[in-house]
Design a protein around this motif. Sequence first.
Motif, PDB file in Angstrom:
ATOM      1  N   ALA A   1       7.583   9.635   6.971  1.00 28.26           N
ATOM      2  CA  ALA A   1       9.027   9.385   7.013  1.00 28.26           C
ATOM      3  C   ALA A   1       9.422   8.230   6.094  1.00 28.26           C
ATOM      4  CB  ALA A   1       9.461   9.101   8.451  1.00 28.26           C
ATOM      5  N   LYS A   2       8.477   7.336   5.820  1.00 26.49           N
ATOM      6  CA  LYS A   2       8.781   6.200   4.929  1.00 26.49           C
ATOM      7  C   LYS A   2       8.322   6.478   3.499  1.00 26.49           C
ATOM      8  CE  LYS A   2      10.305   3.375   8.149  1.00 26.49           C
ATOM      9  NZ  LYS A   2      11.531   2.666   8.237  1.00 26.49           N
ATOM     10  N   GLY A   3       7.942   7.725   3.226  1.00 31.30           N
ATOM     11  CA  GLY A   3       7.545   8.093   1.870  1.00 31.30           C
ATOM     12  C   GLY A   3       6.144   7.661   1.486  1.00 31.30           C
ATOM     13  N   LEU A   4       5.330   7.344   2.483  1.00 26.54           N
ATOM     14  CA  LEU A   4       3.943   6.951   2.191  1.00 26.54           C
ATOM     15  C   LEU A   4       3.020   8.149   2.385  1.00 26.54           C
ATOM     16  CD1 LEU A   4       3.998   3.635   4.256  1.00 26.54           C
ATOM     17  CD2 LEU A   4       4.077   3.823   1.761  1.00 26.54           C
ATOM     18  N   ASN A   5       1.929   8.157   1.674  1.00 29.18           N
ATOM     19  CA  ASN A   5       0.935   9.208   1.889  1.00 29.18           C
ATOM     20  C   ASN A   5      -0.011   8.773   3.003  1.00 29.18           C
ATOM     21  OD1 ASN A   5       1.730  11.018  -0.140  1.00 29.18           O
ATOM     22  ND2 ASN A   5       0.781   9.688  -1.683  1.00 29.18           N
ATOM     23  N   ALA A   6      -0.240   9.687   3.959  1.00 28.64           N
ATOM     24  CA  ALA A   6      -1.162   9.354   5.055  1.00 28.64           C
ATOM     25  C   ALA A   6      -2.082  10.538   5.307  1.00 28.64           C
ATOM     26  CB  ALA A   6      -0.380   9.011   6.316  1.00 28.64           C
ATOM     27  N   PHE A   7      -3.339  10.253   5.567  1.00 34.16           N
ATOM     28  CA  PHE A   7      -4.357  11.297   5.728  1.00 34.16           C
ATOM     29  C   PHE A   7      -5.154  11.036   7.007  1.00 34.16           C
ATOM     30  CE2 PHE A   7      -3.543  10.228   1.341  1.00 34.16           C
ATOM     31  CZ  PHE A   7      -3.189  11.449   0.798  1.00 34.16           C
ATOM     32  N   LEU A   8      -5.278  12.057   7.839  1.00 37.65           N
ATOM     33  CA  LEU A   8      -6.077  11.909   9.065  1.00 37.65           C
ATOM     34  C   LEU A   8      -7.556  12.026   8.691  1.00 37.65           C
ATOM     35  CD1 LEU A   8      -3.985  14.263  11.376  1.00 37.65           C
ATOM     36  CD2 LEU A   8      -4.042  11.768  11.469  1.00 37.65           C
ATOM     37  N   ILE A   9      -8.331  11.069   9.092  1.00 38.19           N
ATOM     38  CA  ILE A   9      -9.771  11.088   8.783  1.00 38.19           C
ATOM     39  C   ILE A   9     -10.535  10.916  10.097  1.00 38.19           C
ATOM     40  CG2 ILE A   9     -11.652   9.948   7.540  1.00 38.19           C
ATOM     41  CD1 ILE A   9      -9.551   8.992   5.506  1.00 38.19           C
ATOM     42  N   ALA A  10     -11.302  11.951  10.462  1.00 34.09           N
ATOM     43  CA  ALA A  10     -12.010  11.905  11.757  1.00 34.09           C
ATOM     44  C   ALA A  10     -13.501  11.740  11.525  1.00 34.09           C
ATOM     45  CB  ALA A  10     -11.755  13.196  12.520  1.00 34.09           C
TER      46      ALA A  10
ATOM     47  N   ALA B   1       0.849  -1.216   0.000  1.00 36.15           N
ATOM     48  CA  ALA B   1       0.000   0.000   0.000  1.00 36.15           C
ATOM     49  C   ALA B   1       0.873   1.251   0.000  1.00 36.15           C
ATOM     50  CB  ALA B   1      -0.918  -0.022   1.211  1.00 36.15           C
ATOM     51  N   LYS B   2       0.416   2.272  -0.748  1.00 37.22           N
ATOM     52  CA  LYS B   2       1.191   3.521  -0.831  1.00 37.22           C
ATOM     53  C   LYS B   2       0.484   4.654  -0.082  1.00 37.22           C
ATOM     54  CE  LYS B   2       4.430   2.067  -3.685  1.00 37.22           C
ATOM     55  NZ  LYS B   2       4.737   0.850  -2.926  1.00 37.22           N
ATOM     56  N   SER B   3      -0.811   4.472   0.152  1.00 45.21           N
ATOM     57  CA  SER B   3      -1.534   5.555   0.844  1.00 45.21           C
ATOM     58  C   SER B   3      -2.421   4.959   1.930  1.00 45.21           C
ATOM     59  CB  SER B   3      -2.375   6.347  -0.161  1.00 45.21           C
ATOM     60  OG  SER B   3      -3.283   5.484  -0.801  1.00 45.21           O
ATOM     61  N   PHE B   4      -2.462   5.667   3.068  1.00 49.74           N
ATOM     62  CA  PHE B   4      -3.209   5.165   4.228  1.00 49.74           C
ATOM     63  C   PHE B   4      -4.134   6.255   4.775  1.00 49.74           C
ATOM     64  CE2 PHE B   4       0.345   2.336   4.007  1.00 49.74           C
ATOM     65  CZ  PHE B   4      -0.129   1.121   4.472  1.00 49.74           C
ATOM     66  N   GLY B   5      -5.333   5.873   5.118  1.00 52.12           N
ATOM     67  CA  GLY B   5      -6.218   6.756   5.887  1.00 52.12           C
ATOM     68  C   GLY B   5      -6.007   6.434   7.352  1.00 52.12           C
ATOM     69  N   ILE B   6      -5.753   7.452   8.145  1.00 45.84           N
ATOM     70  CA  ILE B   6      -5.545   7.229   9.585  1.00 45.84           C
ATOM     71  C   ILE B   6      -6.871   7.559  10.266  1.00 45.84           C
ATOM     72  CG2 ILE B   6      -4.069   7.690  11.575  1.00 45.84           C
ATOM     73  CD1 ILE B   6      -2.579   6.761   8.944  1.00 45.84           C
TER      74      ILE B   6
ATOM     75  N   ASP C   1      -2.772  12.705  19.331  1.00 46.65           N
ATOM     76  CA  ASP C   1      -1.311  12.506  19.361  1.00 46.65           C
ATOM     77  C   ASP C   1      -0.938  11.202  18.654  1.00 46.65           C
ATOM     78  OD1 ASP C   1      -1.142  14.791  20.759  1.00 46.65           O
ATOM     79  OD2 ASP C   1      -0.829  13.843  22.720  1.00 46.65           O
ATOM     80  N   LYS C   2      -1.712  10.165  18.962  1.00 56.42           N
ATOM     81  CA  LYS C   2      -1.408   8.854  18.362  1.00 56.42           C
ATOM     82  C   LYS C   2      -1.604   8.918  16.848  1.00 56.42           C
ATOM     83  CE  LYS C   2      -2.652   3.991  18.952  1.00 56.42           C
ATOM     84  NZ  LYS C   2      -3.491   3.059  19.711  1.00 56.42           N
ATOM     85  N   ALA C   3      -2.703   9.552  16.421  1.00 59.78           N
ATOM     86  CA  ALA C   3      -3.003   9.614  14.990  1.00 59.78           C
ATOM     87  C   ALA C   3      -1.919  10.405  14.252  1.00 59.78           C
ATOM     88  CB  ALA C   3      -4.380  10.238  14.776  1.00 59.78           C
ATOM     89  N   ILE C   4      -1.486  11.519  14.844  1.00 64.05           N
ATOM     90  CA  ILE C   4      -0.445  12.333  14.190  1.00 64.05           C
ATOM     91  C   ILE C   4       0.876  11.559  14.152  1.00 64.05           C
ATOM     92  CG2 ILE C   4       0.995  14.400  14.482  1.00 64.05           C
ATOM     93  CD1 ILE C   4      -1.536  15.928  15.196  1.00 64.05           C
ATOM     94  N   SER C   5       1.151  10.847  15.239  1.00 61.32           N
ATOM     95  CA  SER C   5       2.401  10.081  15.265  1.00 61.32           C
ATOM     96  C   SER C   5       2.407   9.009  14.155  1.00 61.32           C
ATOM     97  CB  SER C   5       2.567   9.484  16.666  1.00 61.32           C
ATOM     98  OG  SER C   5       3.233   8.284  16.613  1.00 61.32           O
ATOM     99  N   VAL C   6       1.264   8.348  13.952  1.00 60.63           N
ATOM    100  CA  VAL C   6       1.166   7.348  12.874  1.00 60.63           C
ATOM    101  C   VAL C   6       1.397   8.024  11.525  1.00 60.63           C
ATOM    102  CG1 VAL C   6      -0.408   5.766  11.670  1.00 60.63           C
ATOM    103  CG2 VAL C   6      -0.386   5.810  14.163  1.00 60.63           C
ATOM    104  N   CYS C   7       0.798   9.184  11.370  1.00 58.61           N
ATOM    105  CA  CYS C   7       0.905   9.937  10.114  1.00 58.61           C
ATOM    106  C   CYS C   7       2.370  10.303   9.818  1.00 58.61           C
ATOM    107  CB  CYS C   7       0.089  11.222  10.286  1.00 58.61           C
ATOM    108  SG  CYS C   7      -0.944  11.602   8.910  1.00 58.61           S
TER     109      CYS C   7
END
Length: 327
Positions: free
Chosen positions: A265-274, A237-242, A254-260
Amino acid sequence: MNDYPYEFELERIKERIKESAATTIGLQLPEGLKRVATEIALELYHATGAEVIISGHSCYGACDIDEKLEREVDLLFHFGHTETFPFYKREPVVKGKNKRKLFFIELRSSVDVKPVVEKAAVEITGARIGLVTTVQHVHRLEEAKKVLARMGKDALVGKSRGLKYAGQVLGCEFSSARVPCDEIMFVGSGTFHPVGIALYTGKRVIAADPFSMQISIVEAEEQRKKRYLAIARTLDAKSFGIIMSTKSGQFNLDKAISVCRKADAKGLNAFLIAMDDITEVSLLGFKVDAYVNTACPRLAEDFDKLSVLSAEEFEVVLGERDWGDIF
Ligand code: SF4
């Protein structure tokens, strides 16, 4: 209400309403008991004259207090759960002189657990068994222990790190199951708790449902294999919804931002979804390859179309943790 095998504590609730001269009260019931809400509301209104507002929101746990309603009423009665330390980090809602507004009604069950424990005992393979349950049956654990002792089994009821009672578990808190034993007996309904306990302890779980008298066995290895497959499916997977929950007891920015950040840092796209109620249907619209869940762990059980990992499982995908360290 007589059709339900639970103690609704209505006399205690009426006293509390009268003592605090409350003029508006709120009721919040778990999903399976919403049908009884109108009956309770009617009885409380006639006995106290207070306006009763029933929360129509979802209610899955002690993490799930209807805070909007809590702000508007003098007292809020939340049924089916106990006060629980992780969820009390939330800011308490206060209004006027009624400093304490929220009261938990534990809904103790009147069902006798002895027959199902006796039936489940034939499945025990070792000499020592850990005994756990939900708050509804926690007052029956001593009786269950005695049944097992009569059958030559040594049952251990462990202290919980975060919950009110020894032997009590939640779907996100199983520390009372961590006792020196060969396997665990869970007294209660549903598969969510036994699966979580098996994953957390690595032990075989004998689930004994006192309502249906059904016994089921959950093998830890099978459950762990399922989670390993879930991890394996997201390796490309290259992109993740958090996923974040806005429910007060599940919100963990804090946990969600840390995951993001780790994903970044590993070059993956991550998006916070609440969102408040997190459903698979509402997530299907987003264009991401997989999800990381920072809210209730129950989600992974409920979803079958989307790949959803826990934050710890995601660290395996990132190469920051060994699979074996998770459990
Ligand atoms: S298991 Fe989920 S719904 Fe239950 S208390 Fe924990 S976070 Fe809330």
